[in-house]
Design a protein around this motif. Structure first.
Motif, PDB file in Angstrom:
ATOM      1  N   ASP A 651       0.812  -1.215   0.000  1.00 21.09           N
ATOM      2  CA  ASP A 651       0.000   0.000   0.000  1.00 21.09           C
ATOM      3  C   ASP A 651       0.850   1.272   0.000  1.00 21.09           C
ATOM      4  O   ASP A 651       0.365   2.348   0.347  1.00 21.09           O
ATOM      5  N   ARG A 658      -1.907   9.791   0.410  1.00 25.02           N
ATOM      6  CA  ARG A 658      -2.590  10.442   1.536  1.00 25.02           C
ATOM      7  C   ARG A 658      -1.668  11.398   2.298  1.00 25.02           C
ATOM      8  O   ARG A 658      -2.121  12.197   3.091  1.00 25.02           O
ATOM      9  N   GLU A 715       5.040   8.270  10.468  1.00 26.21           N
ATOM     10  CA  GLU A 715       4.815   7.129  11.362  1.00 26.21           C
ATOM     11  C   GLU A 715       3.492   7.271  12.106  1.00 26.21           C
ATOM     12  O   GLU A 715       2.792   6.290  12.343  1.00 26.21           O
ATOM     13  N   PHE A 716       3.157   8.519  12.447  1.00 24.55           N
ATOM     14  CA  PHE A 716       1.870   8.753  13.100  1.00 24.55           C
ATOM     15  C   PHE A 716       0.724   8.322  12.170  1.00 24.55           C
ATOM     16  O   PHE A 716      -0.187   7.595  12.573  1.00 24.55           O
ATOM     17  N   ARG A 718       0.831   6.269   9.705  1.00 24.91           N
ATOM     18  CA  ARG A 718       0.903   4.833   9.447  1.00 24.91           C
ATOM     19  C   ARG A 718       0.363   4.022  10.633  1.00 24.91           C
ATOM     20  O   ARG A 718      -0.412   3.072  10.441  1.00 24.91           O
ATOM     21  N   GLN A 719       0.760   4.407  11.860  1.00 24.93           N
ATOM     22  CA  GLN A 719       0.375   3.605  13.030  1.00 24.93           C
ATOM     23  C   GLN A 719      -0.981   3.992  13.601  1.00 24.93           C
ATOM     24  O   GLN A 719      -1.700   3.137  14.108  1.00 24.93           O
ATOM     25  N   CYS A 720      -1.298   5.281  13.561  1.00 20.04           N
ATOM     26  CA  CYS A 720      -2.481   5.759  14.279  1.00 20.04           C
ATOM     27  C   CYS A 720      -3.678   6.002  13.372  1.00 20.04           C
ATOM     28  O   CYS A 720      -4.822   5.831  13.801  1.00 20.04           O
ATOM     29  N   LEU A 721      -3.445   6.449  12.121  1.00 20.35           N
ATOM     30  CA  LEU A 721      -4.582   6.800  11.272  1.00 20.35           C
ATOM     31  C   LEU A 721      -5.038   5.628  10.401  1.00 20.35           C
ATOM     32  O   LEU A 721      -6.218   5.352  10.274  1.00 20.35           O
ATOM     33  N   TRP A 722      -4.060   4.938   9.791  1.00 19.62           N
ATOM     34  CA  TRP A 722      -4.406   3.842   8.878  1.00 19.62           C
ATOM     35  C   TRP A 722      -3.577   2.608   9.236  1.00 19.62           C
ATOM     36  O   TRP A 722      -2.686   2.202   8.496  1.00 19.62           O
ATOM     37  N   PRO A 723      -3.890   2.018  10.399  1.00 22.82           N
ATOM     38  CA  PRO A 723      -3.005   0.969  10.940  1.00 22.82           C
ATOM     39  C   PRO A 723      -2.945  -0.292  10.078  1.00 22.82           C
ATOM     40  O   PRO A 723      -2.023  -1.092  10.253  1.00 22.82           O
ATOM     41  N   ASP A 724      -3.893  -0.476   9.184  1.00 27.15           N
ATOM     42  CA  ASP A 724      -3.871  -1.714   8.395  1.00 27.15           C
ATOM     43  C   ASP A 724      -3.341  -1.540   6.981  1.00 27.15           C
ATOM     44  O   ASP A 724      -3.376  -2.477   6.188  1.00 27.15           O
ATOM     45  N   LEU A 725      -2.884  -0.348   6.644  1.00 26.09           N
ATOM     46  CA  LEU A 725      -2.223  -0.212   5.345  1.00 26.09           C
ATOM     47  C   LEU A 725      -0.908  -0.985   5.409  1.00 26.09           C
ATOM     48  O   LEU A 725      -0.200  -0.931   6.406  1.00 26.09           O
ATOM     49  N   LEU A 729       8.242   2.044   6.919  1.00 24.12           N
ATOM     50  CA  LEU A 729       9.116   3.199   6.707  1.00 24.12           C
ATOM     51  C   LEU A 729      10.448   2.967   7.398  1.00 24.12           C
ATOM     52  O   LEU A 729      10.498   2.365   8.463  1.00 24.12           O
TER      53      LEU A 729
ATOM     54  N   ILE B  25      -6.162  10.359  17.098  1.00 24.76           N
ATOM     55  CA  ILE B  25      -6.307   9.103  16.348  1.00 24.76           C
ATOM     56  C   ILE B  25      -7.617   9.133  15.557  1.00 24.76           C
ATOM     57  O   ILE B  25      -7.708   8.590  14.458  1.00 24.76           O
ATOM     58  N   TRP B  65       4.387   4.577  18.215  1.00 28.71           N
ATOM     59  CA  TRP B  65       3.490   5.560  18.818  1.00 28.71           C
ATOM     60  C   TRP B  65       2.715   4.842  19.917  1.00 28.71           C
ATOM     61  O   TRP B  65       2.222   3.731  19.708  1.00 28.71           O
ATOM     62  N   ALA B  83      -0.295   2.527  20.079  1.00 27.10           N
ATOM     63  CA  ALA B  83      -1.333   3.345  19.447  1.00 27.10           C
ATOM     64  C   ALA B  83      -2.009   2.582  18.318  1.00 27.10           C
ATOM     65  O   ALA B  83      -3.203   2.757  18.049  1.00 27.10           O
ATOM     66  N   ARG B  84      -1.231   1.741  17.643  1.00 24.06           N
ATOM     67  CA  ARG B  84      -1.807   0.970  16.532  1.00 24.06           C
ATOM     68  C   ARG B  84      -2.934   0.062  17.038  1.00 24.06           C
ATOM     69  O   ARG B  84      -3.989  -0.032  16.402  1.00 24.06           O
ATOM     70  N   ALA B  87      -5.868   2.275  17.868  1.00 23.05           N
ATOM     71  CA  ALA B  87      -6.528   2.731  16.643  1.00 23.05           C
ATOM     72  C   ALA B  87      -7.421   1.631  16.072  1.00 23.05           C
ATOM     73  O   ALA B  87      -8.567   1.878  15.686  1.00 23.05           O
ATOM     74  N   ARG B  88      -6.902   0.424  16.053  1.00 16.67           N
ATOM     75  CA  ARG B  88      -7.705  -0.704  15.532  1.00 16.67           C
ATOM     76  C   ARG B  88      -8.939  -0.916  16.391  1.00 16.67           C
ATOM     77  O   ARG B  88     -10.042  -1.137  15.879  1.00 16.67           O
ATOM     78  N   ARG B  92     -10.341   1.879  13.365  1.00 17.99           N
ATOM     79  CA  ARG B  92      -9.558   2.348  12.219  1.00 17.99           C
ATOM     80  C   ARG B  92      -8.908   1.147  11.541  1.00 17.99           C
ATOM     81  O   ARG B  92      -8.519   0.192  12.185  1.00 17.99           O
ATOM     82  N   SER B  93      -8.783   1.245  10.238  1.00 20.15           N
ATOM     83  CA  SER B  93      -8.173   0.129   9.535  1.00 20.15           C
ATOM     84  C   SER B  93      -7.282   0.608   8.397  1.00 20.15           C
ATOM     85  O   SER B  93      -6.075   0.744   8.547  1.00 20.15           O
ATOM     86  N   ARG B  94      -7.893   0.910   7.263  1.00 24.50           N
ATOM     87  CA  ARG B  94      -7.077   1.282   6.111  1.00 24.50           C
ATOM     88  C   ARG B  94      -7.370   2.703   5.667  1.00 24.50           C
ATOM     89  O   ARG B  94      -8.440   3.129   5.630  1.00 24.50           O
TER      90      ARG B  94
END
Lengths: 972, 94
Positions: A651, A658, A715-716, A718-725, A729, B25, B65, B83-84, B87-88, B92-94
């Motif tokens: 992805d 994004r 990283e924010f 990647r980890q916090c907003l869209w953790p499954d993409l 990095l 988040i 994070w 945080a991951r 978030a899940r 949150r996902s993709r």
């Protein structure tokens, strides 16, 4: 005068210099005890009134005996003589006087004292306003402070260290030593720290017995037992100065302050101690009583007199009087009598005080005044009785050292029975308190509380509690609070260090500064190096009395770290000079140095600024040549410092789409695209190019300055907003050495170097690919910051030095030139590329002329808010170019634009010049800047108005792309 | 201050960079969010005296994070999570 006995080593005589005199002391002395032994009474001048002052205490609480220690660069002002260990050749001078200590010219201030009372600064230096800078400030600065700095760099080394333990015991007095031993015997890892060089605390100052041994002997034996245990670290000369979050304690260890020369060792070490539990066993500090002229040399705290007599075998006088409100003062009289010192009288404020066969006792009496300008001669009681004496021991009661219990904003509570504040219940997590610090004011009680606290802690931490309680008896300890002698006519001092009198406190109350924190700031009570250790409780007791409140109602000021002063050098540790912020060096640094580069700090990097050649007179000569030779031939620049982020995953393209405001989903493999990055509020904060090396592999570049922030934000996301993409990095800024090769001959040069076809058809503008350079794996990007036909070539960083050398060699036939950051800057301004000067933190895409790049068909960081009406206004600032109407004029960044005929005020401000350079190709100065509606004003002449430099230059608005606006060169 | 990193154990706070309110988040979808919603997300933060969920980034460490639940009055760290994972759990996902 010297007495018999004591814990000094009479076999070792030490010579030391006090002002102009050489004196003698012994090993085991402090500077203060040696001065007492040598009958030196006058040791300094007070802060405000320059009153003669003598040694007042025997410890860290000392308000008077602040001296300058050592000479030259190592000179240290405001050192407390009471904690300075004596060594052979020690040099100390008194401070805060003009002329000699005995005849201080500033003592005229004392006569002015009616005008220098509380709030003096606030009332006097208010008006007229014009006096502030020219008169008041110089006067205040000249009289402020006590000692003086050497003005030279500190020659000593300081270090930082980290320690871990189960239990940190703070203080090695009877409670601390017992607790440490009990805890250690129970199997805990123990650190025990004490500010003194001799463990034992008050045991070394008193004549007590523990377990049938004399006090100092028991302390020495226990300390030696602790030192022999593997799970104990006994730290002397170490002050635990603060309690911080999560059981972290700050401690300052004075490693070599007691030596004439540190050698190559650190002078002091600042420790960060991570402790599961802490036990505060810091003891108590004695306080004074306020009465007329209670600040003369020869007046000393009663406990300190005992310390000098019992531990240091020195007496502050031949005929000593004692003034007390409690049983403790009696101990001083008894100990001195035992040592053969005459007790002139004991004055006890309690009418029911006992009698004595050894000395005259005045019951229910108080001292009202004293005589003796530079040393005490006599005291006068309230009833007029005069007693001749050359020293007066004052016993006002003891205040537990609760400071560290308050560092997390805990509030101490008042205990009427001992007339003192003790720690409250809101202690820092993991801390407990034992001994006198907790109000256990007598010996057996202190030993017991230390022992029991340690047993509780051991059990809490899962250890079977062991150890035995040392046996001792409790001494008499009764006190009737008595704060100040109301009948005294003369000034009565509360805070000796800040010259605060009872009158100042009453005045503070009268003028409405009644809260303790206001009292402190208005009168300066409890400020400066001693932080009111001997005066705070006295001061607030008098305030309580003035306001008709109780002491607990009045409360205390907040105690904050540090407990005692910590030198800035120790806080800095090794992080000083260049080591404060070490440079990062580029891979070509060594080569650049060999080739005459001048360097400049950019971000965390040291970069070549230009390469001077023989015959060049100034930097402009070098820069102009580098630009000309690059634009006409080929130039090479190390661009390693740009941030590089390796982005991989199925992805990766979607993720980048994004992150960047412009479209990125469909960048073809083998292509580079310029990307504009917004913050979530829609403001542009970074830009760069990102290359797609393969379907799932991109390499991003960021600006040098933002490399860290961009990576953090990605990283924010990647980890916090869209953790499954599926994207990963890694920062590869240091991993790859990268060089820009720019100019019309760059292709010819690089074709000699790489193993791929560089023709415009095979490797067009914005192409990228992996290749081999001189047989080494490399990456090649056809991107241009200069606007010329240009490439950037990257090789693993370890080949960077070889690469620059090989490139320059290969470039010899093309007259290749290295260029630095200055030429890089000139060429980017000629080309109209925005850089740090243009990205102000308020810059919008529209202002950069990139409004149309922001894609509204996708959800990227910042897109939504970048479209707010104010940020897309047509009449807003736009980035455009400027050239002087008079081609000889030099432009200046920072000038503001004015429409011709408009007045010079902010209401008519049209924008400002952000970057300027001399363009060798155009032969005149050029600029970039923001101008209102700039894009619609091409050809208009505006004023570049610069009142700071006194300049007003007519400039013509032009395209930001001063050179090759169509971009033909870079595509060629 | 120590932060009990879920993967690395107790680490000193000096190794981290703090970003503030963990509500960050919950970024709205830019394709459907109103400007007002995005404005509130970008600008409005809670800053309570007491328990607060905050984002901390282990910059001098493993680059995780974290969501640190902390009492801002006492600095007591009450809970730490990746945080991951948070978030899940928040969908949150993709």
């Amino acid at each position: 005068m010297r007495l018999s006995g004591g814990l000094i080593d009479r076999g070792q005589t030490l010579k030391f210099r006090w002002n102009d005199t050489w004196l003698k002391g012994h090993a085991g002395d402090t500077l203060a005890s040696a001065l007492v032994a040598n009958d030196v009474k006058l040791v300094g001048r007070s802060f405000k009134y320059h009153r003669p002052r003598g040694i007042f205490s025997a410890g860290a609480e000392e308000p008077n005996a602040l001296v300058q220690l050592r000479k030259g660069a190592a000179q240290e002002p405001n050192t407390r003589a009471t904690v300075a260990e004596l060594y052979e050749g020690l040099t100390a001078t008194s401070q805060n006087h003009r002329g000699s200590l005995a005849w201080d010219l500033m003592s005229a201030n004392d006569l002015l004292s009616p005008f220098l009372s509380a709030g003096f600064y606030y009332k006097t230096f208010m008006w007229p306003r014009a006096f502030w800078e020219k008169i008041y400030e110089p006067v205040i600065r000249a009289s402020a402070g006590l000692g003086s700095l050497s003005g030279k760099a500190d020659p000593d080394l300081y270090d930082h260290g980290y320690l871990h333990c189960d239990l940190l015991v703070i203080g090695a007095g009877p409670a601390g030593l017992t607790a440490a031993r009990t805890a250690a015997q129970s199997g805990l890892r123990v650190i025990i720290a004490d500010e003194d060089f001799l463990p034992g605390g008050r045991l070394n100052s008193e004549t007590y017995e523990v377990d049938g041994q004399d006090g100092p002997g028991w302390a020495a034996a226990t300390a030696s037992e602790l030192q022999g245990m593997d799970n104990v670290r006994l730290m002397t000369r170490t002050t635990v100065y603060g309690s911080f979050d999560s059981g972290v304690y700050g401690a300052l260890e004075r490693m070599t302050d007691h030596l004439a020369d540190s050698g190559s060792k650190p002078r002091q070490v600042l420790w960060r101690i991570y402790a599961k539990r802490a036990l505060l066993a810091a003891g108590a500090t004695e306080r004074s009583i306020a009465f007329g002229n209670n600040d003369r040399p020869g007046l000393m705290l009663s406990g300190a007199v005992r310390t000098y007599a019992n531990r240091f075998a020195a007496s502050p006088g031949q005929r000593v009087a004692v003034f007390t409100n409690n049983d403790d003062g009696w101990r001083t009289a008894q100990d001195l009598t035992a040592k053969g010192v005459t007790i002139a009288a004991l004055i006890d404020t309690r009418a029911d005080a006992p009698d004595s066969d050894d000395f005259r006792v005045y019951k229910g009496r108080a001292v009202a005044d004293t005589k003796g300008r530079r040393g005490l001669k006599s005291i006068t009681l309230e009833n007029g009785t005069q007693v001749e004496c050359d020293a007066l021991a004052i016993a006002g009661g003891w205040s537990p050292n609760v400071h560290l219990t308050c560092h997390h904003r805990g509030r101490p509570v008042w205990r009427e029975d001992i007339a003192a504040f003790v720690p409250g219940t809101d202690l820092p997590p993991g801390m407990s308190v034992a001994g006198a610090a907790n109000g256990a004011m007598t010996l057996a009680a202190a030993l017991k509380s230390g022992h029991e606290a340690a047993r509780t802690i051991a059990s809490d931490l899962g250890h079977a509690a062991r150890g035995t309680l040392p046996q001792a008896s409790d001494e008499q300890f009764a006190i009737t609070p008595f704060w100040h002698v109301k009948s005294s006519k003369a000034r009565a001092w509360v805070d000796l260090q800040n010259d605060v009198t009872t009158k100042d406190i009453k005045q503070s109350h009268t003028e409405g500064f009644r809260a303790v924190e206001h009292l402190k700031r208005y009168t300066t009570l409890g400020m400066a190096t001693d932080q009111g250790k001997t005066s705070n409780v006295l001061g607030l007791a008098i305030m309580a009395e003035a306001s008709g409140k109780s002491i607990p109602e009045t409360g205390t000021t907040i105690f904050r770290p540090p407990y005692t002063p910590v030198p800035i050098g120790a806080l800095a540790g090794r992080a000083r000079g260049k080591d404060f912020r070490p440079f990062r060096l580029t891979p070509s640094h060594k080569w650049a140095k060999e080739n005459g580069a001048d360097f400049v700090e950019t971000g965390m990097w040291l970069r070549a600024q230009w390469f001077k050649r023989p015959g060049e007179k100034g930097w402009r000569d070098s820069v102009d040549r580098e630009v000309e030779m690059t634009r006409s031939g080929v130039g090479i620049c190390d661009v390693t410092t740009l941030g590089k982020i390796d982005i991989q995953g199925r992805d990766a393209a979607e993720f980048l789409n994004r992150i960047y405001a412009n479209p990125f989903a469909k960048v073809p493999v083998g292509k580079v695209r310029y990307g504009l990055m917004l913050r979530e509020d829609g403001v542009c904060y970074d830009d760069g190019t990102t290359a797609r090396l393969s379907e799932n592999h991109f390499v991003m570049t960021t600006t040098t300055a933002n490399a860290v922030t961009v990576f953090r934000n990605m990283e924010f996301a990647r980890q916090c907003l869209w953790p499954d993409l599926d994207v990963h990095l890694i920062s590869t800024t240091d991993g790859w050495a990268q060089f820009a090769v720019a100019g019309p001959k760059s292709r010819a040069l690089l074709q000699k170097v790489v193993d791929i076809d560089l023709s415009n058809e095979a490797f067009p503008f914005m192409a990228c690919g992996e290749c081999k350079a001189f047989g080494t794996p490399a990456r090649l990007f056809r991107i241009s910051f200069s606007g010329e036909l240009a490439y950037e070539i990257a090789v693993p960083a370890r080949y960077g030095d070889s690469m620059i050398r090989a490139l320059m060699q290969a470039g010899e036939e093309f007259d290749a030139v290295p260029y630095g950051t200055e030429a890089l800057g000139v060429m980017r301004i000629e080309k109209g590329h925005a850089a740090g000067n243009e990205l102000t933190g308020q810059t919008t895409a529209h202002q950069l002329g990139m409004g149309k790049m922001v894609s509204l068909k996708k959800d990227a960081i910042g897109t939504v808010l970048s479209q707010r009406p104010e940020m897309i206004r047509d009449d807003d600032l736009r980035l455009v170019g400027f050239k002087p109407v008079d081609k000889g004029a030099k432009l200046d960044a920072g000038a503001h634009f004015l429409t011709k005929g408009d007045p010079e005020d902010m209401a008519h401000d049209q924008g400002w010049m952000t970057s300027v350079a001399y363009s060798p190709e155009l032969g005149h100065s050029i600029g970039l800047g923001y101008l209102k509606r700039g894009a619609d004003r091409m050809g208009e002449v505006v004023r570049a108005y610069d009142p700071v430099r006194g300049k007003d230059t007519a400039v013509e608005v032009c395209s930001a792309h001063h050179i090759d606006p169509e971009g033909e060169r870079q595509r060629g | 201050m120590l932060i009990n990193h879920p993967l690395l154990g107790p680490r000193d706070a000096a190794e981290f960079v703090v970003k503030g309110d963990a509500a960050l988040i919950g970024r709205p979808d830019g394709m459907t969010a109103s400007p007002q919603e995005m404005h509130d997300y970008a600008y409005l933060r809670d800053n309570p005296a007491g328990t607060h969920r905050e984002l901390w980034y282990h910059e001098q460490g493993d680059r995780s994070w974290l969501v640190v639940t902390r009492d801002t009055l006492t600095h007591e760290v009450l809970d730490v999570a990746l945080a991951r994972d948070v978030a899940r759990a928040e969908g949150r996902s993709r």
